[in-house]
Enzyme design. Structure first.
Site, PDB file in Angstrom:
ATOM      1  CG  ASP A  81      -5.430  -7.516  -1.951  1.00 40.41           C
ATOM      2  OD1 ASP A  81      -5.166  -7.706  -3.157  1.00 40.41           O
ATOM      3  OD2 ASP A  81      -5.207  -6.442  -1.374  1.00 40.41           O
TER       4      ASP A  81
ATOM      5  CG  ASP B 132       0.624  -6.958   1.009  1.00 40.22           C
ATOM      6  OD1 ASP B 132       1.478  -6.669   1.868  1.00 40.22           O
ATOM      7  OD2 ASP B 132      -0.333  -6.207   0.748  1.00 40.22           O
TER       8      ASP B 132
END
Length: 328
Positions: free
Chosen positions: A220, A203
Site C-alpha cells: 500500500d 504511511d
C-alpha cells in the site's frame, strides 16, 4: 434526491467489481471480499488458478492519473531492485492502471502474513533493513508529480478543515483554535530543507508491513511522497519510556544502516511528524464524513468526548514540541 446524495463508491457493486477485473482477462473464482480500507475500496479475490489478488479501486479525484502511474512505476523500480514490495500486475500491453465504471483500479499480488511485533528485536532489525533497502533505491531519483510533504501547509489545511465544520462545541472550538495555532507556530521550527526529502512510502505503519518470522513485505504505497527518511521510521517507535525506546531505535537503525546511512539529526523531526499526523487524521475523518463507510467505521467522531481527547492529545504534543524528548 437520494440519487443526488449518493457517494461515488455506492455504485461500486460486486457485479461491477467482477466485471472490471474479468475485463482484464482474468476469471474470478470467488466473490470479492472487502478488506478494511476507507480511503479507497480494496478487495481480496482468487482467480481460477487459485492465485489470490488484491484489487484496489481508487477514490475518485484524489490522485491524478499521472500520480497513480508514478506510484506504480516506483513500485516496479523497487521490485526490480530486489526490495520486497507488492508491485501492481501489468497486462499484456504493460498497463498497470485500468479504468472501468468511472474508477481507476489496479491488481496487486496478495501478501500473506502478519504485522511485525515491535517488542521483538529481530522484527525491528528486519523492518529497519527493509526500509533501508527501500530508501537506498528511492533516494536515487525524485517524484515529479507525487506530493511533497510540507508540514506548515498540511497543518494549516488540517486546522482549517476542522474549524470549518460543526463538530466542536463553542468551548472546544476555542481550545482547538488556540492549541492548533500554537502547534503551527512551533512547526515553523521544524521545516526540513528541500534536499532532505526523498521518495518515501509515506504511511509506514504496522498494517502496511506483512510477513512471517523476519521476512516482511511493504504494501500500500497510496501515500508515497517526497519527505525525509524518518517519515518511514518513526511509527515503529511505540515504547512509552526512554529505555525501551532507545532499544527500539537501536535495532531499527542498525537494520536500516545495513543498506543506507541515517542522519541522526532527522530524529528532531519525529515529534513534528507525529503532531502533523494527529492533526491530519482528524481532518481526514471530517473531510470524508459524507462517505457512508466513515460514519459506520468511526461513529465516535460525532461524540464530544472524541474531540475533548483530541484536544488533550494536541496539548501534550505542544509540550513535546516546546521541550523535545531525548530523541532531539
Amino acid at each position: 434526491m437520494a440519487i443526488a446524495n449518493q457517494h461515488p463508491f455506492d455504485s461500486l457493486t460486486p457485479g461491477r467489481i467482477v466485471d472490471a477485473i474479468e475485463g482484464l482477462g482474468l476469471w474470478i473464482a470467488s466473490e470479492p471480499f472487502a478488506l478494511n480500507s476507507y480511503e479507497n475500496r480494496v478487495f481480496l479475490l482468487s482467480d481460477d488458478d487459485r492465485q489470490r489478488w488484491v484489487a484496489k479501486f481508487y477514490r475518485p479525484e484524489r490522485w491524478s492519473e499521472a500520480q497513480l502511474r508514478e506510484e506504480h512505476c516506483f513500485l516496479d523500480e523497487l521490485e526490480n531492485a530486489g526490495v520486497a514490495v507488492a508491485a501492481p500486475w501489468r497486462d499484456g500491453q504493460g498497463n498497470s492502471l485500468h479504468r472501468a465504471h468511472g474508477f481507476y483500479f489496479a491488481l496487486f499480488p496478495h501478501v500473506p502474513g502478519q504485522a511485525p511485533e515491535l517488542d521483538n528485536p529481530g522484527h525491528l532489525f528486519a523492518v529497519g533493513e527493509l526500509i533501508g533497502r527501500l530508501h537506498a533505491v528511492s533516494s536515487q531519483h525524485v517524484f515529479t508529480v507525487r506530493p511533497r510533504m510540507e508540514p506548515l501547509s498540511l497543518a494549516k489545511s488540517s486546522r482549517e478543515r476542522v474549524l470549518e465544520g460543526t463538530w466542536l462545541t463553542r468551548s472546544q472550538r476555542r481550545a482547538y483554535a488556540r492549541v492548533s495555532e500554537s502547534l503551527q507556530q512551533l512547526l515553523t521550527r521544524s521545516v526540513w530543507p528541500i534536499q532532505a526529502a526523498i521518495r518515501v512510502h509515506g504511511d509506514c505503519h504496522l498494517g502496511n508491513i506483512l510477513g512471517r518470522d523476519d521476512d516482511f513485505t511493504l504494501v500500500d504505497f497510496d501515500d508515497c511522497a517526497m519527505a525525509p527518511a524518518v517519515q518511514d521510521l518513526w511509527m515503529m517507535l511505540t515504547a512509552q519510556n526512554e529505555h525501551e525506546m532507545r532499544l527500539q531505535l537501536s535495532e531499527l537503525l542498525e537494520g536500516y544502516e545495513e543498506n543506507m546511512p541515517f542522519d541522526r539529526r532527522q530524529l528532531e523531526w519525529i515529534e513534528p511528524l507525529r503532531t502533523l499526523r494527529l492533526m491530519r487524521y482528524s481532518a481526514w475523518l471530517v473531510a470524508r464524513w459524507q462517505d457512508p463507510a466513515f460514519p459506520r467505521a468511526f461513529p465516535w467522531v460525532a461524540d464530544e468526548a472524541y474531540w475533548d481527547q483530541h484536544i488533550r492529545t494536541l496539548e501534550q504534543q505542544r509540550l513535546l514540541l516546546e521541550k523535545p524528548r531525548w530523541l532531539a
